[in-house]
Write an enzyme that holds these catalytic residues in place. Structure first.
Site, mmCIF file in Angstrom:
data_model
loop_
_atom_site.group_PDB
_atom_site.id
_atom_site.type_symbol
_atom_site.label_atom_id
_atom_site.label_comp_id
_atom_site.label_asym_id
_atom_site.label_seq_id
_atom_site.Cartn_x
_atom_site.Cartn_y
_atom_site.Cartn_z
ATOM 1 N N ASP A 26 0.859 -1.172 0.000
ATOM 2 C CA ASP A 26 0.000 0.000 0.000
ATOM 3 C C ASP A 26 0.901 1.230 0.000
ATOM 4 O O ASP A 26 2.088 1.154 0.372
ATOM 5 C CB ASP A 26 -0.904 -0.019 1.239
ATOM 6 N N ASP A 28 -0.278 5.109 0.708
ATOM 7 C CA ASP A 28 -0.582 6.093 1.748
ATOM 8 C C ASP A 28 -0.484 5.455 3.129
ATOM 9 O O ASP A 28 -1.196 4.507 3.442
ATOM 10 C CB ASP A 28 -1.991 6.654 1.551
#
Length: 359
Positions: A26, A28
């Protein structure tokens, strides 16, 4: 592979970057936050890449196209090509293309990343509900996205146009804290229209499918900061996961996690890719031990009885190993007691004893 009901974090004698062929990272809250690299991310990813691990960046944020994300990563010191980036915009565009004819008009409620993804699938983005769209595609449009765009989506959905959303994350990390995400905007359209979107992003199957198709991963490891997207998506896809505490999820939420939100491994940041992981061991009196840490549930309260100096695999001298051991035993004690519903007892004292302040 992931257990049906995980009661403790897993073990790996080898470094994770040697065990898994691909890290599905991922962005963010894991690699960057507010545009700046998360501490230890750049060096950790460089080491993993040099060791032969394929790095793929999987984000529910549909705002930017892969080329822009790759350029940003490269500027931060994390070299990436366009093909290394998989977005929920790509996943939702494939979902729409599977259900709508080629050349169909799609009302675009989002940014350039979603626009490019729709065009890639042979769909035609339009800007108004009056353009007779065959579908509505909604993705994160950024903090300054015009309110009028939500009105266009509401008009179309209320008129019966099929509605698709890139993701339903209610929040997104920013440089100033936690901000409203695409899920919050989806709720605006839902309230205005009474409709229900088909969602493509993590933790749902369309995103996992898109990721595997684009990366060709054989033994992937999902690395994320969110229990309800990254970890739940890994659980649904039957693959292992590493939760890092550099984004949305804090210790308290991790300890109360329901089975589908329990990661295989836990760690503070991406340095945990570069070490082995010791699993907690159950003792006869109901306590769990790992390294120098020991925890149990006593009279409904989660208790960290001994923090210790830390030992076992993954030890980094003077660098928080005791905290990791403590976190592992606390997870085991809470998860085994909470079962399928999650732990409902008192945890504040244990979180304080861990020395993290719950973050």
């Amino acid at each position: 592979m992931t257990e049906d009901v995980r009661t403790a974090t897993g073990a790996s004698k080898e470094r994770l970057d040697a065990v898994y062929d691909t890290a599905l990272l991922d962005l963010d809250g894991v690699v960057y936050a507010g545009g700046e690299a998360v501490a230890h991310a750049v060096d950790s990813l460089a080491t993993a890449r040099e060791g032969g691990m394929h790095l793929a960046y999987v984000t529910n944020n549909a705002l930017r196209p892969p080329s822009a994300v790759a350029a940003h990563l490269s500027e931060l010191g994390v070299p990436a090509d366009d093909a290394d980036v998989i977005t929920s915009a790509q996943a939702v565009a494939r979902l729409i293309a599977d259900e709508q004819p080629k050349g169909a008009r799609v009302l675009l409620i989002g940014g350039e990343g979603l626009r490019q993804a729709l065009v890639e699938r042979g769909l035609v983005p339009v800007d108004s509900a009056d353009d007779e769209p065959a579908a509505v595609a909604q993705g994160y449009g950024g903090p300054d996205f015009p309110w009028s765009r939500f009105a266009e989506a509401g008009y179309a959905v209320r008129a019966g146009v099929p509605w698709y959303a890139s993701n339903a994350d209610l929040t997104i990390p920013s440089g100033r804290g936690i901000a409203p995400g695409n899920g919050a905007a989806v709720e605006v359209v839902r309230i205005a229209s009474g409709g229900e979107p088909k969602v493509a992003g993590k933790p749902l199957p369309p995103m996992h499918r898109e990721t595997i198709l684009r990366t060709g991963a054989k033994r992937p490891l999902v690395v994320g900061d969110r229990l309800d997207t990254d970890i739940e998506g890994a659980h649904a896809g039957g693959v292992d996961s590493l939760l890092v505490l550099t984004g949305v999820t804090d210790v308290a939420a991790l300890l109360r996690a329901v089975p589908e939100h329990r990661p295989t491994y836990v760690g503070r940041d991406l340095r945990e890719l570069l070490v082995g992981h010791e699993a907690p061991r159950a003792e006869g009196d109901g306590a769990w031990v790992c390294g120098g840490a020991r925890a149990c549930v006593r009279d409904g309260e989660l208790v960290l009885e001994q923090g210790g100096a830390g030992s076992g695999q993954g030890a980094r001298e003077g660098d928080g190993v005791a905290m990791l051991d403590g976190l592992r035993v606390l997870c085991a004690a809470a998860w085994s007691e909470g079962g399928e519903r999650g732990f409902g007892g008192e945890i504040a004292g244990a979180v304080e004893a861990l020395g993290t302040g719950g973050a």
